[in-house]
Design an enzyme around this catalytic site. Structure first.
Site, PDB file in Angstrom:
ATOM      1  N   SER A  21      -0.653   9.008  -3.122  1.00 36.12           N
ATOM      2  CA  SER A  21       0.707   9.122  -3.292  1.00 36.12           C
ATOM      3  C   SER A  21       0.960   7.750  -4.477  1.00 36.12           C
ATOM      4  O   SER A  21       0.463   6.879  -4.316  1.00 36.12           O
ATOM      5  CB  SER A  21       1.587   9.082  -2.378  1.00 36.12           C
ATOM      6  OG  SER A  21       2.926   8.970  -2.858  1.00 36.12           O
ATOM      7  N   LYS A  45       3.708  11.503  -6.068  1.00 36.53           N
ATOM      8  CA  LYS A  45       4.502  10.105  -5.697  1.00 36.53           C
ATOM      9  C   LYS A  45       5.732  10.224  -4.819  1.00 36.53           C
ATOM     10  O   LYS A  45       6.283  11.259  -4.794  1.00 36.53           O
ATOM     11  CB  LYS A  45       5.010   9.671  -6.940  1.00 36.53           C
ATOM     12  CG  LYS A  45       6.033   8.506  -7.045  1.00 36.53           C
ATOM     13  CD  LYS A  45       5.134   7.258  -7.073  1.00 36.53           C
ATOM     14  CE  LYS A  45       6.382   5.916  -6.829  1.00 36.53           C
ATOM     15  NZ  LYS A  45       5.649   4.730  -6.520  1.00 36.53           N
ATOM     16  N   ASN A  69       0.644  -3.932  -6.815  1.00 33.07           N
ATOM     17  CA  ASN A  69       1.442  -3.308  -7.573  1.00 33.07           C
ATOM     18  C   ASN A  69       2.986  -3.339  -6.864  1.00 33.07           C
ATOM     19  O   ASN A  69       3.079  -3.582  -5.845  1.00 33.07           O
ATOM     20  CB  ASN A  69       1.305  -1.738  -7.693  1.00 33.07           C
ATOM     21  CG  ASN A  69       1.970  -0.965  -6.781  1.00 33.07           C
ATOM     22  OD1 ASN A  69       3.115  -0.558  -6.831  1.00 33.07           O
ATOM     23  ND2 ASN A  69       0.948  -0.444  -5.680  1.00 33.07           N
ATOM     24  N   GLY A  72       7.737  -0.146  -6.772  1.00 37.92           N
ATOM     25  CA  GLY A  72       9.310   0.134  -6.071  1.00 37.92           C
ATOM     26  C   GLY A  72       9.094   1.706  -6.048  1.00 37.92           C
ATOM     27  O   GLY A  72       8.234   2.383  -6.842  1.00 37.92           O
ATOM     28  N   CYS A 130       8.427   1.662   4.241  1.00 42.31           N
ATOM     29  CA  CYS A 130       9.692   1.421   3.246  1.00 42.31           C
ATOM     30  C   CYS A 130      10.793   0.583   4.305  1.00 42.31           C
ATOM     31  O   CYS A 130      10.582   0.756   5.388  1.00 42.31           O
ATOM     32  CB  CYS A 130      10.539   2.803   3.031  1.00 42.31           C
ATOM     33  SG  CYS A 130       9.716   3.834   1.969  1.00 42.31           S
ATOM     34  N   GLY A 219      -7.179  -0.666  -4.070  1.00 40.04           N
ATOM     35  CA  GLY A 219      -8.458  -0.611  -4.671  1.00 40.04           C
ATOM     36  C   GLY A 219      -9.638  -1.063  -3.807  1.00 40.04           C
ATOM     37  O   GLY A 219      -9.160  -1.345  -2.344  1.00 40.04           O
TER      38      GLY A 219
HETATM   39  C1  LIG Z   1       0.649   2.020  -8.539  1.00 39.75           C
HETATM   40  C2  LIG Z   1       0.605   2.489  -7.132  1.00 39.75           C
HETATM   41  C3  LIG Z   1       1.903   3.203  -6.715  1.00 39.75           C
HETATM   42  C4  LIG Z   1       1.880   3.811  -5.297  1.00 39.75           C
HETATM   43  N1  LIG Z   1       2.932   4.461  -4.903  1.00 39.75           N
HETATM   44  C5  LIG Z   1       2.823   4.931  -3.672  1.00 39.75           C
HETATM   45  C6  LIG Z   1       3.810   5.777  -3.296  1.00 39.75           C
HETATM   46  O1  LIG Z   1       4.822   6.101  -3.904  1.00 39.75           O
HETATM   47  N2  LIG Z   1       3.829   6.053  -1.948  1.00 39.75           N
HETATM   48  C7  LIG Z   1       2.954   6.099  -0.989  1.00 39.75           C
HETATM   49  O2  LIG Z   1       2.911   6.468  -0.069  1.00 39.75           O
HETATM   50  N3  LIG Z   1       2.008   5.068  -1.503  1.00 39.75           N
HETATM   51  C8  LIG Z   1       1.780   4.581  -2.691  1.00 39.75           C
HETATM   52  N4  LIG Z   1       0.842   3.818  -2.965  1.00 39.75           N
HETATM   53  C9  LIG Z   1      -0.485   3.763  -2.234  1.00 39.75           C
HETATM   54  C10 LIG Z   1      -1.660   4.462  -2.374  1.00 39.75           C
HETATM   55  O3  LIG Z   1      -1.165   5.928  -2.168  1.00 39.75           O
HETATM   56  C11 LIG Z   1      -2.869   4.234  -1.489  1.00 39.75           C
HETATM   57  O4  LIG Z   1      -2.180   4.378  -0.244  1.00 39.75           O
HETATM   58  C12 LIG Z   1      -3.343   2.965  -1.612  1.00 39.75           C
HETATM   59  O5  LIG Z   1      -3.289   2.417  -3.040  1.00 39.75           O
HETATM   60  C13 LIG Z   1      -4.780   2.801  -1.079  1.00 39.75           C
HETATM   61  O6  LIG Z   1      -5.470   3.663  -1.792  1.00 39.75           O
HETATM   62  P1  LIG Z   1      -6.284   3.001  -3.228  1.00 39.75           P
HETATM   63  O7  LIG Z   1      -6.994   1.820  -3.039  1.00 39.75           O
HETATM   64  O8  LIG Z   1      -7.438   4.255  -3.577  1.00 39.75           O
HETATM   65  O9  LIG Z   1      -5.320   2.989  -4.345  1.00 39.75           O
HETATM   66  C14 LIG Z   1       0.738   3.235  -4.496  1.00 39.75           C
HETATM   67  C15 LIG Z   1      -0.374   2.680  -4.871  1.00 39.75           C
HETATM   68  C16 LIG Z   1      -0.556   2.215  -6.056  1.00 39.75           C
HETATM   69  C17 LIG Z   1      -1.651   1.558  -6.827  1.00 39.75           C
END
Ligand SMILES: Cc1cc2nc3c(=O)[nH]c(=O)nc-3n(C[C@H](O)[C@H](O)[C@H](O)COP(=O)(O)O)c2cc1C
Length: 312
Positions: A21, A45, A69, A72, A130, A219
Site C-alpha cells: 500500500s 494506497k 516518508n 500523510g 493512523c 526498505g
Molecule cells: C511512500 C510510502 C507510502 C506508504 N503509504 C502507505 C499507506 O497509504 N498505507 C499503508 O498501509 N502503508 C503505507 N506504506 C507502508 C508500506 O505499505 C509498507 O508496509 C512498508 O513500506 C514496508 O514495506 P517496504 O519496506 O517494502 O516498503 C507506505 C510506504 C511508503 C514507502
C-alpha cells in the site's frame, strides 16, 4: 516450477507477490512496465472517506538502506477511488486489495460499507497505523483495545465475502498482543508490517528534514524487524494467515518471509528504484523454491518453524 498458488484466508491467489500500500498508487504507473494482472494482487494506497492533500513537503528522505516518508494519507477520497481507480483495476483484470484508513472507527465503517458488493474487491486491508482522533491521536495499532474496536466494526460492516486483514505497526512492545486482539475481533488475517516511526535532522539547516517532522522508515533497513514480527505472530497464532512485507527486494528476501510464516508478500519501497521489482521477485522466488526442492509454495510457508524447540 513450484505451484505458486496461495491463500489469504478465504481468498485464493495465483501467486504470492503483491504490491504494498502506498508504493504503487492504484497500479496505473506500474502497468507501464508490466501487466499488473500478473501479480497476486495490487494493494492500493490507503483510501479515506474524503480527498486529502497529505502532509507538508519535503515528504521523503533517503536513509542508509531505506527511506523515510511523511506523505500523510494523500488521496482522492472514496468516491473518486471507486469511479476511477477501482474501475480501472477491474477493467485490467487485476485482483485488488483495497487499503482503508480513518481517524474514527465510523470512518473505517463507512469505507467498508462503500466497498460492499464490489466484485473487484478481493480483500480489504485495514491500515490502523493512523492517529485515533478520539484518543488524542494515539495510533490505533499501538493499542489492543482500539485495534480490536476498529477491526471488529469493519468486519461487521464489510461484505462477508471480502476478507478483512489488519495491517499492524511494529512500533509496539509485543506485536502478538495486538495480533491476538485483531484475530479475536474477527480479522481474517494480518498484514505485517507497516513502517517504523523515524526521523532525520538536516545538519546544515539544523532542522528536521521532513516537513512532517517524523516519518515512516521502510526498505531493507526494516527487513529483520519485519521478519521477526512475522515469526512471532506465526508462533503465537499459527492458523492466522499473514501477508508479510518490509524491505523485500529479491526472491531470497521474499523467501525469508514465507519461511517465517507469511503466505504472501508485498513489495513496497523496492518499486521506487526498480518498477519491475514485484515481477522480478516473483520469478526469483519461484527459482529459489525450486532450488530447495519445494513442489509448492504452501509447503514452504512457516517451514523455518520446524523443530523450533531445538533452536531456543
Ligand atoms: C511512500 C510510502 C507510502 C506508504 N503509504 C502507505 C499507506 O497509504 N498505507 C499503508 O498501509 N502503508 C503505507 N506504506 C507502508 C508500506 O505499505 C509498507 O508496509 C512498508 O513500506 C514496508 O514495506 P517496504 O519496506 O517494502 O516498503 C507506505 C510506504 C511508503 C514507502
Amino acid at each position: 516450477m513450484a505451484d505458486l498458488t496461495t491463500t489469504l484466508g478465504p481468498l485464493t491467489l495465483p501467486n504470492p507477490v503483491l504490491t504494498a500500500s502506498g508504493c504503487a498508487a492504484a497500479g496505473r504507473e506500474l502497468h507501464q512496465f508490466f501487466d499488473v494482472a500478473r501479480l497476486g494482487a495490487v494493494v492500493t494506497k490507503s483510501i479515506m472517506t474524503r480527498p486529502r492533500s497529505g502532509r507538508a513537503t519535503p515528504r521523503m528522505a533517503e536513509t542508509p538502506s531505506g527511506m523515510l516518508n511523511s506523505i500523510g494519507l494523500q488521496g482522492p477520497g472514496i468516491d473518486s477511488f471507486l469511479e476511477h481507480d477501482l474501475a480501472w483495476l477491474a477493467e485490467h483484470g487485476a485482483r485488488t486489495v483495497v487499503s482503508i484508513a480513518g481517524g474514527h472507527t465510523d470512518e473505517y465503517v463507512e469505507l467498508a460499507r462503500r466497498l460492499r458488493g464490489h466484485p473487484a474487491v478481493s480483500m480489504i486491508e485495514v491500515n490502523i497505523s493512523c492517529p485515533n482522533v478520539e484518543s488524542r491521536g494515539q495510533v490505533f495499532a499501538c493499542d489492543a483495545i482500539a485495534s480490536s474496536r476498529v477491526i471488529g466494526a469493519v468486519r461487521r460492516a464489510a461484505d462477508p465475502g471480502q476478507p478483512v486483514f489488519a495491517k499492524l505497526s511494529p512500533d509496539v512492545t509485543d506485536i502478538t498482543l495486538i495480533a491476538r486482539a485483531c484475530a479475536d475481533a474477527g480479522a481474517d488475517g494480518l498484514s505485517l508490517i507497516n513502517t517504523l516511526l523515524g526521523m532525520a535532522i538536516d545538519t546544515d539547516t539544523m532542522r528536521p528534514v521532513l516537513g512532517g517532522v517524523t516519518g515512516g522508515l521502510s526498505g531493507p533497513a526494516i527487513r529483520p524487524v519485519a521478519v521477526r514480527c512475522v515469526w512471532q505472530v506465526r508462533q503465537a497464532l499459527p492458523h492466522l494467515p499473514i501477508l508479510g512485507m518490509g524491505g523485500i527486494r529479491s526472491g531470497l528476501d521474499a523467501l525469508q518471509f514465507i519461511l517465517a510464516g507469511a503466505s504472501a508478500v508485498s513489495v513496497g519501497t523496492a518499486v521506487f528504484g526498480d518498477p519491475l521489482a514485484p515481477v522480478r521477485v516473483l520469478a526469483e522466488l519461484d527459482a529459489e523454491l525450486d532450488a530447495r526442492g519445494f513442489g509448492s509454495l504452501a509447503d514452504a510457508v512457516g517451514f523455518a518453524h520446524r523443530d523450533v524447540a531445538a533452536l531456543v
